[in-house]
Design a protein around this motif. Sequence first.
Motif, PDB file in Angstrom:
ATOM      1  N   UNK A 233      -6.166 -11.292  19.868  1.00  0.00           N
ATOM      2  CA  UNK A 233      -5.978  -9.988  20.507  1.00  0.00           C
ATOM      3  C   UNK A 233      -7.008  -8.967  20.022  1.00  0.00           C
ATOM      4  N   UNK A 234      -7.348  -8.991  18.745  1.00  0.00           N
ATOM      5  CA  UNK A 234      -8.338  -8.057  18.217  1.00  0.00           C
ATOM      6  C   UNK A 234      -9.723  -8.321  18.797  1.00  0.00           C
ATOM      7  N   UNK A 235      -9.987  -9.545  19.192  1.00  0.00           N
ATOM      8  CA  UNK A 235     -11.292  -9.877  19.759  1.00  0.00           C
ATOM      9  C   UNK A 235     -11.426  -9.397  21.203  1.00  0.00           C
ATOM     10  N   UNK A 236     -10.307  -9.051  21.837  1.00  0.00           N
ATOM     11  CA  UNK A 236     -10.345  -8.586  23.221  1.00  0.00           C
ATOM     12  C   UNK A 236     -10.860  -7.144  23.295  1.00  0.00           C
ATOM     13  N   UNK A 237     -11.395  -6.809  24.452  1.00  0.00           N
ATOM     14  CA  UNK A 237     -11.858  -5.440  24.672  1.00  0.00           C
ATOM     15  C   UNK A 237     -10.658  -4.536  24.934  1.00  0.00           C
ATOM     16  N   UNK A 238     -10.888  -3.242  24.850  1.00  0.00           N
ATOM     17  CA  UNK A 238      -9.811  -2.282  25.111  1.00  0.00           C
ATOM     18  C   UNK A 238      -9.311  -2.400  26.549  1.00  0.00           C
ATOM     19  N   UNK A 239     -10.209  -2.694  27.480  1.00  0.00           N
ATOM     20  CA  UNK A 239      -9.804  -2.855  28.875  1.00  0.00           C
ATOM     21  C   UNK A 239      -8.896  -4.074  29.049  1.00  0.00           C
ATOM     22  N   UNK A 240      -9.228  -5.174  28.375  1.00  0.00           N
ATOM     23  CA  UNK A 240      -8.400  -6.369  28.461  1.00  0.00           C
ATOM     24  C   UNK A 240      -7.022  -6.116  27.857  1.00  0.00           C
ATOM     25  N   UNK A 241      -6.994  -5.412  26.721  1.00  0.00           N
ATOM     26  CA  UNK A 241      -5.712  -5.093  26.096  1.00  0.00           C
ATOM     27  C   UNK A 241      -4.886  -4.176  26.990  1.00  0.00           C
ATOM     28  N   UNK A 242      -5.550  -3.205  27.632  1.00  0.00           N
ATOM     29  CA  UNK A 242      -4.845  -2.288  28.527  1.00  0.00           C
ATOM     30  C   UNK A 242      -4.241  -3.048  29.705  1.00  0.00           C
ATOM     31  N   UNK A 243      -4.945  -4.066  30.185  1.00  0.00           N
ATOM     32  CA  UNK A 243      -4.414  -4.878  31.283  1.00  0.00           C
ATOM     33  C   UNK A 243      -3.149  -5.627  30.857  1.00  0.00           C
ATOM     34  N   UNK A 244      -3.049  -5.930  29.569  1.00  0.00           N
ATOM     35  CA  UNK A 244      -1.854  -6.593  29.045  1.00  0.00           C
ATOM     36  C   UNK A 244      -0.780  -5.588  28.629  1.00  0.00           C
ATOM     37  N   UNK A 245      -1.129  -4.302  28.668  1.00  0.00           N
ATOM     38  CA  UNK A 245      -0.184  -3.268  28.275  1.00  0.00           C
ATOM     39  C   UNK A 245      -0.050  -3.118  26.772  1.00  0.00           C
ATOM     40  N   UNK A 246      -1.128  -3.424  26.044  1.00  0.00           N
ATOM     41  CA  UNK A 246      -1.118  -3.371  24.582  1.00  0.00           C
ATOM     42  C   UNK A 246      -2.164  -2.377  24.110  1.00  0.00           C
ATOM     43  N   UNK A 247      -1.782  -1.536  23.154  1.00  0.00           N
ATOM     44  CA  UNK A 247      -2.761  -0.670  22.505  1.00  0.00           C
ATOM     45  C   UNK A 247      -3.268  -1.382  21.253  1.00  0.00           C
ATOM     46  N   UNK A 248      -4.517  -1.162  20.916  1.00  0.00           N
ATOM     47  CA  UNK A 248      -5.124  -1.829  19.773  1.00  0.00           C
ATOM     48  C   UNK A 248      -4.337  -1.558  18.482  1.00  0.00           C
ATOM     49  N   UNK A 249      -3.811  -0.351  18.343  1.00  0.00           N
ATOM     50  CA  UNK A 249      -3.059  -0.005  17.132  1.00  0.00           C
ATOM     51  C   UNK A 249      -1.730  -0.751  17.025  1.00  0.00           C
ATOM     52  N   UNK A 250      -1.257  -1.301  18.119  1.00  0.00           N
ATOM     53  CA  UNK A 250       0.049  -1.957  18.140  1.00  0.00           C
ATOM     54  C   UNK A 250      -0.023  -3.481  18.055  1.00  0.00           C
ATOM     55  N   UNK A 251      -1.195  -4.040  17.861  1.00  0.00           N
ATOM     56  CA  UNK A 251      -1.349  -5.500  17.873  1.00  0.00           C
ATOM     57  C   UNK A 251      -0.505  -6.148  16.782  1.00  0.00           C
ATOM     58  N   UNK A 252      -0.648  -5.714  15.551  1.00  0.00           N
ATOM     59  CA  UNK A 252       0.082  -6.337  14.443  1.00  0.00           C
ATOM     60  C   UNK A 252       1.581  -6.141  14.629  1.00  0.00           C
ATOM     61  N   UNK A 253       1.974  -4.941  15.037  1.00  0.00           N
ATOM     62  CA  UNK A 253       3.399  -4.671  15.277  1.00  0.00           C
ATOM     63  C   UNK A 253       3.945  -5.602  16.361  1.00  0.00           C
ATOM     64  N   UNK A 254       3.187  -5.817  17.398  1.00  0.00           N
ATOM     65  CA  UNK A 254       3.612  -6.684  18.492  1.00  0.00           C
ATOM     66  C   UNK A 254       3.772  -8.130  18.038  1.00  0.00           C
ATOM     67  N   UNK A 255       2.797  -8.630  17.303  1.00  0.00           N
ATOM     68  CA  UNK A 255       2.801 -10.040  16.909  1.00  0.00           C
ATOM     69  C   UNK A 255       3.884 -10.324  15.858  1.00  0.00           C
ATOM     70  N   UNK A 256       4.095  -9.389  14.926  1.00  0.00           N
ATOM     71  CA  UNK A 256       5.036  -9.618  13.841  1.00  0.00           C
ATOM     72  C   UNK A 256       6.352  -8.866  14.022  1.00  0.00           C
ATOM     73  N   UNK A 257       6.658  -8.417  15.236  1.00  0.00           N
ATOM     74  CA  UNK A 257       7.828  -7.565  15.437  1.00  0.00           C
ATOM     75  C   UNK A 257       9.149  -8.212  15.055  1.00  0.00           C
ATOM     76  N   UNK A 258       9.268  -9.524  15.246  1.00  0.00           N
ATOM     77  CA  UNK A 258      10.537 -10.173  14.919  1.00  0.00           C
ATOM     78  C   UNK A 258      10.657 -10.571  13.440  1.00  0.00           C
ATOM     79  N   UNK A 259       9.578 -10.461  12.698  1.00  0.00           N
ATOM     80  CA  UNK A 259       9.598 -10.853  11.308  1.00  0.00           C
ATOM     81  C   UNK A 259       9.724  -9.643  10.377  1.00  0.00           C
ATOM     82  N   UNK A 260       8.855  -8.654  10.571  1.00  0.00           N
ATOM     83  CA  UNK A 260       8.793  -7.537   9.641  1.00  0.00           C
ATOM     84  C   UNK A 260       9.412  -6.261  10.191  1.00  0.00           C
ATOM     85  N   UNK A 261       9.376  -6.102  11.470  1.00  0.00           N
ATOM     86  CA  UNK A 261       9.844  -4.856  12.073  1.00  0.00           C
ATOM     87  C   UNK A 261      11.164  -5.117  12.798  1.00  0.00           C
TER      88      UNK A 261
END
Length: 73
Positions: A44-72
């Motif tokens: 996800x970090x390797x993707x461009x901001x436009x690609x992330x926006x198409x997925x509905x993800x902000x760059x600042x939220x990548x780690x939160x999104x991936x680890x949401x069920x473990x840490x958050x």
Amino acid sequence: MAHAIPNNDFYPKVDVLSRIGNWFSATIVSIAENNPRMRRVHTLQAMSDAQLAALGIKRDDIVHLVFRDVYYT
């Protein structure tokens, strides 16, 4: 005729505890890097901001999104 062979140490001497510590830290790093969640973060970090926006993800939220069920919760 005598031949002299120099006794040079080409490899520095490292004590056993340092070698064990280096092995242990390298193993932990290898385990962490091969975790599927970390691979997803890197992808996800390797993707461009436009690609992330198409997925509905902000760059600042990548780690939160991936680890949401473990840490958050």
